[in-house]
Design a protein around this motif. Sequence first.
Motif, PDB file in Angstrom:
ATOM      1  N   LEU A   8       0.840  -1.203   0.000  1.00  0.00           N
ATOM      2  CA  LEU A   8       0.000   0.000   0.000  1.00  0.00           C
ATOM      3  C   LEU A   8       0.871   1.247   0.000  1.00  0.00           C
ATOM      4  O   LEU A   8       0.583   2.224  -0.686  1.00  0.00           O
ATOM      5  CB  LEU A   8      -0.934  -0.008   1.220  1.00  0.00           C
ATOM      6  CG  LEU A   8      -2.044  -1.062   1.160  1.00  0.00           C
ATOM      7  CD1 LEU A   8      -2.865  -1.032   2.433  1.00  0.00           C
ATOM      8  CD2 LEU A   8      -2.930  -0.830  -0.052  1.00  0.00           C
ATOM      9  N   MET A   9       1.953   1.210   0.778  1.00  0.00           N
ATOM     10  CA  MET A   9       2.899   2.329   0.753  1.00  0.00           C
ATOM     11  C   MET A   9       3.482   2.499  -0.645  1.00  0.00           C
ATOM     12  O   MET A   9       3.635   3.608  -1.142  1.00  0.00           O
ATOM     13  CB  MET A   9       4.048   2.078   1.752  1.00  0.00           C
ATOM     14  CG  MET A   9       3.707   2.321   3.203  1.00  0.00           C
ATOM     15  SD  MET A   9       3.169   4.005   3.494  1.00  0.00           S
ATOM     16  CE  MET A   9       4.725   4.868   3.283  1.00  0.00           C
ATOM     17  N   GLY A  10       3.803   1.350  -1.254  1.00  0.00           N
ATOM     18  CA  GLY A  10       4.320   1.395  -2.618  1.00  0.00           C
ATOM     19  C   GLY A  10       3.340   2.079  -3.556  1.00  0.00           C
ATOM     20  O   GLY A  10       3.718   2.906  -4.380  1.00  0.00           O
ATOM     21  N   SER A  11       2.057   1.753  -3.408  1.00  0.00           N
ATOM     22  CA  SER A  11       1.038   2.369  -4.264  1.00  0.00           C
ATOM     23  C   SER A  11       0.911   3.857  -3.977  1.00  0.00           C
ATOM     24  O   SER A  11       0.685   4.661  -4.882  1.00  0.00           O
ATOM     25  CB  SER A  11      -0.319   1.698  -4.025  1.00  0.00           C
ATOM     26  OG  SER A  11      -0.255   0.351  -4.384  1.00  0.00           O
ATOM     27  N   LEU A  12       1.054   4.214  -2.703  1.00  0.00           N
ATOM     28  CA  LEU A  12       0.976   5.636  -2.328  1.00  0.00           C
ATOM     29  C   LEU A  12       2.079   6.423  -3.034  1.00  0.00           C
ATOM     30  O   LEU A  12       1.841   7.479  -3.626  1.00  0.00           O
ATOM     31  CB  LEU A  12       1.115   5.761  -0.810  1.00  0.00           C
ATOM     32  CG  LEU A  12       0.804   7.129  -0.220  1.00  0.00           C
ATOM     33  CD1 LEU A  12      -0.690   7.353  -0.219  1.00  0.00           C
ATOM     34  CD2 LEU A  12       1.358   7.242   1.189  1.00  0.00           C
ATOM     35  N   VAL A  13       3.301   5.860  -2.999  1.00  0.00           N
ATOM     36  CA  VAL A  13       4.434   6.529  -3.641  1.00  0.00           C
ATOM     37  C   VAL A  13       4.221   6.589  -5.145  1.00  0.00           C
ATOM     38  O   VAL A  13       4.464   7.618  -5.787  1.00  0.00           O
ATOM     39  CB  VAL A  13       5.742   5.774  -3.301  1.00  0.00           C
ATOM     40  CG1 VAL A  13       6.901   6.346  -4.084  1.00  0.00           C
ATOM     41  CG2 VAL A  13       6.007   5.857  -1.819  1.00  0.00           C
TER      42      VAL A  13
END
Lengths: 293, 379
Positions: A8-13
């Motif tokens: 999810l963090m990856g998607s946020l970035v």
Amino acid sequence: MDYSWAPLMGSLVLGLSIASIWLVAALGLTIIYGTAGVINMAHGEFIMLGAYAAYCAQAYLGTPFLLCLPISFVVVALIGLFFERVLIRYLYHRPLDTLLATWGVSLMLTQGVRMIFGSSPKYVQVPEFLSGNVSLGIMNMSSLRILIVLMTVVLIVGIWYLFYRTYFGIKIRAVTQNREMAASFGVNSERIYMCTFALGAGLAGVAGCLFSALAIVLPTMGSNYVVESFLVVVTGGGPLVGSIAASAMMGEFKSFFSYFFNSTFAQFLLFVLIVIVLRFRPNGLFANTAVRR
Amino acid sequence: MPEEDSALVMQYAIDEINEAGGINGSPIEPIIVDAKSDMNVYAQKMRELILRDRVISVFGCYTSASRKAVMPTVMSRDNLLFYPTCYEGKECSQNIVCTGPLANQHSQELIPYMVENFGKRVFFVGSNYVWPKESNKNARIWLDDAGGELLGEEYVPLGSSEFGSVLNKIRRAKPDFIFSTVVGASDIAFHRQFKQAGFNAEDMPIASLTTGEIETRAMGIEYGAGHFLSAPYFQALDNPTNKKFVDGFLGSKYGKSGVTHYNMEETYNSAYVFKAAIEKAIDENGMENVTPRLIRDAAAGVRLSADVSPEGEVWVDENNFNTWLVPKIGQCQEDGSFKIVKTADSHVEPLPYSIYPDAGTCTAQGLKLPSGSIRKDVI
């Protein structure tokens, strides 16, 4: 599927990256539309010209990629200036005609570039440090995408400074709010429009230069970006802050929808979402309350 | 993307045929139109060519969408389209001759080769339209046979240049290799962003059905090197016919592309299939009686020997009018050329309905349904 917080963090970035790509594509359009009210259908082609300017600078002069950015800005700004002088300036009070005229310009530019450079794709080389990837534990982002994010921030700060901290910016804002009133105080609105149009075109050129490294240089590449640019501007409502908010929202939604579903369905969901937003805020998220021409 | 170069190679082939005496002494007269990758323009130009210019055959189209846009016109006027590229099959029209590989010929060698050399775990990425989806259906069958495991299948909108989320998914899935049916401008963006995202061809090669010499040069060789392509033709093929074709074409006024490409070679072959077929039709019916339909009938079984076809001997199937050919696998090298790492043992039969056995079989008269009845013009 793994729904832990790392992807999810990856998607946020990634959403941030997509947002910056769309925003940098839409900046020029925002400024031209926000100031002069001109809907510039040739915006995508200005982006394409920026990419070709970078290609020419690199292929014929051997300019390093980062130096191509200012070159693209200047070249496309001059081309924008030319079209403003010979065409757009006669049409400021006729919005529908500018729509048609700028669309004509876009066809002309695509076909002209195709005649000069051919329709096969061109290659723009990026330096070694931009063709890699930066990994921070769970998050990954390519160096080029980081450069695009940084360039977007630099350009936004620059535009903000120009609009809100300089005498020229005061004049732009005065003309935007009420052209006649500004003119009666001695502001040369025609000159302001001219400068804004050239500035907007130049910003599209910078975007084109960045995209030449990310994707592909083709005479028709502009059409890929123009839809997203218009969505950003329309959803944002015109002012700079609107475009920033709209692109941030759209980029993150696109990234998260792509994560949970797939890219194609994400695009569909995103468009549905925009339709819903515009249903309830027809003038966009940050509609300009000033007098519209 | 390779359409412009294919148009140039077609003109080169026509010049070559005309210089050698044309068709029974008459030169071929080409009419060249640009459909601007717009499906409406494709349909309109096809009507103009057939009705106004009264052409005897049409050569062209690249994407399956463009083919499907023109075929209704070609069929209703009983004209003939030479379609010089790969496609998915699942059609049985009586007005088309195809010189490129069908989906069943395309990945049959590639998938087992990749599984054997790199591992069983694979991720499919494709553009979102009919050809990638049908190609992936075929590939899945070969993958099952080879004992591979499909980790994910992603499609991006045609023309899209945003691969961030696909690459994130690939990063999580950790496949051994990627099978790509991404086409055109998207393909270039995909390869570039693949490397920019920190992946490399040694650890996770992309096995593609489309990334050839032209695409590699456009994306920058450093982005293409190390990846794999399945195609019946590579510029690097070492035989005298190909040497003559490469030197002749690149030395001619049409050779500004600087490379040759499977699509260009398939176009070149289509010109010679046309020549052989129309000469046969003229012999049998007389010059003034030749129609597109007779040319098509005469194309059945036309054989291009290794002296004509740069990829080696090929022939047109007598039933479905696709081409028997030898699929090859190439790996892109540091200089942008492809090294051929595997060649199929023998010619592979074109089977437009290979994965739809219940749909029937394609015959020269039309699609023969399991019930025995025949349906014409199935697209």
